[in-house]
Design a protein around this motif. Structure first.
Motif, mmCIF file in Angstrom:
data_model
loop_
_atom_site.group_PDB
_atom_site.id
_atom_site.type_symbol
_atom_site.label_atom_id
_atom_site.label_comp_id
_atom_site.label_asym_id
_atom_site.label_seq_id
_atom_site.Cartn_x
_atom_site.Cartn_y
_atom_site.Cartn_z
ATOM 1 N N ARG A 87 30.945 26.605 16.138
ATOM 2 C CA ARG A 87 30.578 25.543 17.083
ATOM 3 C C ARG A 87 31.791 24.634 17.216
ATOM 4 O O ARG A 87 32.337 24.166 16.210
ATOM 5 N N PHE A 88 32.199 24.383 18.451
ATOM 6 C CA PHE A 88 33.411 23.628 18.718
ATOM 7 C C PHE A 88 33.084 22.470 19.652
ATOM 8 O O PHE A 88 32.335 22.626 20.611
ATOM 9 N N GLY A 89 33.637 21.309 19.353
ATOM 10 C CA GLY A 89 33.379 20.131 20.179
ATOM 11 C C GLY A 89 33.631 18.878 19.389
ATOM 12 O O GLY A 89 34.608 18.776 18.650
ATOM 13 N N THR A 90 32.713 17.915 19.518
ATOM 14 C CA THR A 90 32.888 16.650 18.808
ATOM 15 C C THR A 90 32.800 16.835 17.299
ATOM 16 O O THR A 90 33.322 16.033 16.549
ATOM 17 N N ALA A 91 32.126 17.896 16.856
ATOM 18 C CA ALA A 91 32.053 18.219 15.430
ATOM 19 C C ALA A 91 32.124 19.739 15.289
ATOM 20 O O ALA A 91 31.209 20.444 15.676
ATOM 21 N N ASN A 92 33.243 20.242 14.769
ATOM 22 C CA ASN A 92 33.414 21.680 14.608
ATOM 23 C C ASN A 92 32.664 22.163 13.380
ATOM 24 O O ASN A 92 32.495 21.433 12.408
ATOM 25 N N GLY A 105 28.813 20.331 22.271
ATOM 26 C CA GLY A 105 29.441 21.456 21.587
ATOM 27 C C GLY A 105 29.320 22.759 22.339
ATOM 28 O O GLY A 105 28.364 22.983 23.091
ATOM 29 N N LEU A 106 30.299 23.641 22.126
ATOM 30 C CA LEU A 106 30.290 25.004 22.633
ATOM 31 C C LEU A 106 30.228 25.915 21.430
ATOM 32 O O LEU A 106 31.085 25.854 20.549
ATOM 33 N N SER A 107 29.199 26.762 21.383
ATOM 34 C CA SER A 107 29.050 27.729 20.299
ATOM 35 C C SER A 107 29.393 29.122 20.803
ATOM 36 O O SER A 107 28.948 29.521 21.880
ATOM 37 N N VAL A 108 30.182 29.849 20.028
ATOM 38 C CA VAL A 108 30.539 31.229 20.316
ATOM 39 C C VAL A 108 30.037 32.037 19.134
ATOM 40 O O VAL A 108 30.468 31.817 18.001
ATOM 41 N N ARG A 109 29.098 32.975 19.393
ATOM 42 C CA ARG A 109 28.440 33.687 18.300
ATOM 43 C C ARG A 109 28.460 35.200 18.514
ATOM 44 O O ARG A 109 28.422 35.689 19.651
ATOM 45 N N PHE A 110 28.425 35.932 17.393
ATOM 46 C CA PHE A 110 28.218 37.380 17.364
ATOM 47 C C PHE A 110 26.731 37.601 17.171
ATOM 48 O O PHE A 110 26.125 37.024 16.257
ATOM 49 N N THR A 111 26.101 38.418 18.022
ATOM 50 C CA THR A 111 24.653 38.659 17.934
ATOM 51 C C THR A 111 24.364 39.968 17.234
ATOM 52 O O THR A 111 25.118 40.932 17.324
#
Length: 160
Positions: A34-39, A153-159
């Motif tokens: 999760r990337f943004g104001t709090a990684n 936040g922007l989350s980049v995930r593996f499903t």
């Protein structure tokens, strides 16, 4: 008047959560950043139907403070008609952790907050990748009481 409006909004959200049962997401589990104001790190898992649990671990070292936070969010996911893989979600949860404000004191303080979340979720059709963009406002209860609206936040995930 504000208290009545807040109570009515919470009752409305709780009613939606109780009666909402469709499957909006097309994955069972996802893990990533999760990337943004709090990684941090995020793990999202299904609770059945369109309900999901999102666990977020945040950490930050800044010039004036350091912190560690563990957040749990109960989310309701809904599909967006005509957009395969795209949905929106909302939810509630809480955060617990520790914070060390270098200019306030030298001790670690307990961090507590009540959190909300509102966002968009996209699962790529032909790849095990999920993207989420959300806003996670919080009512901080400790060490200070204040409203924090900066939780984007922007989350980049593996499903899987």
């Amino acid at each position: 008047m504000k208290k009545i409006f807040t109570i009515l909004c919470l009752v409305f959200i709780a009613t939606l959560a109780m009666y909402s049962t469709s499957n909006a997401q097309n994955y069972k589990h996802a893990i990533g950043g999760r990337f943004g104001t709090a990684n941090g790190v995020t793990f999202k898992t299904t609770l059945g139907g369109n309900k999901m649990l999102d666990i977020i671990v945040n950490f930050r070292s800044h010039d004036s403070y350091n912190y560690f936070r563990l957040t749990g969010l109960y989310e309701i996911n809904n599909p967006i008609a005509g957009a395969p893989g795209l949905g929106w979600y909302y939810g509630i949860g809480g955060t617990i952790g520790s914070v060390n404000h270098k200019y306030w004191n030298d001790n670690n303080d307990l961090y507590l907050s009540l959190d909300g979340v509102l966002g968009l979720d996209y699962k790529f059709v032909d790849a095990p990748i999920n993207l989420s963009l959300d806003w996670k406002p919080a009512i901080e209860l400790a060490p200070r009481t204040e409203f924090d609206a900066a939780g984007v936040g922007l989350s980049v995930r593996f499903t899987f």
